[in-house]
Design a protein around this motif. Structure first.
Motif, PDB file in Angstrom:
ATOM      1  N   GLN A 173     -15.469  -5.470 -11.438  1.00 14.10           N
ATOM      2  CA  GLN A 173     -14.392  -6.102 -10.590  1.00 14.10           C
ATOM      3  C   GLN A 173     -13.645  -5.265  -9.570  1.00 14.10           C
ATOM      4  N   CYS A 198      -3.121  -5.140  -1.849  1.00 13.64           N
ATOM      5  CA  CYS A 198      -4.806  -5.292  -1.877  1.00 13.64           C
ATOM      6  C   CYS A 198      -5.082  -5.396  -3.295  1.00 13.64           C
ATOM      7  N   SER A 199      -6.192  -6.212  -3.613  1.00 13.06           N
ATOM      8  CA  SER A 199      -6.508  -6.657  -5.018  1.00 13.06           C
ATOM      9  C   SER A 199      -7.067  -5.383  -5.839  1.00 13.06           C
ATOM     10  N   SER A 255     -14.961  -4.499   3.885  1.00 10.97           N
ATOM     11  CA  SER A 255     -15.408  -5.705   4.829  1.00 10.97           C
ATOM     12  C   SER A 255     -14.128  -5.978   5.715  1.00 10.97           C
ATOM     13  N   LYS A 256     -12.985  -6.150   5.090  1.00  9.82           N
ATOM     14  CA  LYS A 256     -11.746  -6.760   5.607  1.00  9.82           C
ATOM     15  C   LYS A 256     -11.530  -5.695   6.768  1.00  9.82           C
ATOM     16  N   ILE A 315     -16.048  -4.640  -6.649  1.00 10.81           N
ATOM     17  CA  ILE A 315     -16.153  -5.562  -5.825  1.00 10.81           C
ATOM     18  C   ILE A 315     -14.978  -5.746  -5.147  1.00 10.81           C
ATOM     19  N   LYS A 316     -13.887  -5.604  -5.514  1.00 13.23           N
ATOM     20  CA  LYS A 316     -12.454  -5.631  -4.762  1.00 13.23           C
ATOM     21  C   LYS A 316     -12.550  -4.562  -3.734  1.00 13.23           C
ATOM     22  N   HIS A 317     -13.010  -3.442  -3.997  1.00 12.10           N
ATOM     23  CA  HIS A 317     -13.158  -2.450  -3.025  1.00 12.10           C
ATOM     24  C   HIS A 317     -14.039  -2.667  -1.933  1.00 12.10           C
ATOM     25  N   VAL A 318     -15.368  -3.331  -2.116  1.00 15.34           N
ATOM     26  CA  VAL A 318     -16.093  -3.516  -1.177  1.00 15.34           C
ATOM     27  C   VAL A 318     -15.476  -4.774  -0.170  1.00 15.34           C
ATOM     28  N   LEU A 319     -14.880  -5.619  -0.769  1.00 13.52           N
ATOM     29  CA  LEU A 319     -14.198  -6.656   0.040  1.00 13.52           C
ATOM     30  C   LEU A 319     -13.083  -5.870   0.778  1.00 13.52           C
TER      31      LEU A 319
END
Length: 119
Positions: free
Chosen positions: A11, A43-44, A21-22, A14-18
């Protein structure tokens, strides 16, 4: 020590990849909420670091380093955003390499921490 499982680390990745992308979307002119990109706590991944990783694993030096690298990532993102806002889009886009380099450090730290706590 409270258990943190592989799912938690997946998780976090995934949060880091998102997040990455932002940053890219922001620098290419997308209309996104900028606050999670420039704030370490909004950030998440930052929320995961401050509510899960540090409270449970803050005694590990790798977790402290993860927090530092995460802060570095946001410092770079803020600088790129400022360049973009100042009309320096090419320079801002050029900074994506630094984001990628810092991201590799962050992901390596996540893997190192995961190996320590899940093995």
């Amino acid at each position: 020590m409270e258990s943190i499982g592989k799912f938690d680390f997946e998780q976090a990745r995934i949060k880091h990849v998102l997040f990455k992308s932002k940053i890219r979307a922001m620098l290419y002119g997308a209309n996104i909420d900028i606050e999670p990109v420039i704030s370490t706590t909004k950030c998440s991944l930052g929320q995961w670091i401050y509510t899960v990783a540090l409270p449970r694993l803050g005694h590990l030096p790798e977790v402290k380093e993860l927090e530092k690298v995460h802060q570095d990532m946001h410092t770079i993102a803020r600088r790129l955003w400022q360049q973009y806002q100042a009309g320096e889009q090419e320079q801002a886009l050029g900074g994506l390499d630094l984001i990628d380099d810092t991201a590799q450090k962050l992901l390596q730290l996540l893997s190192d921490i995961e190996r320590k706590v899940t093995s």
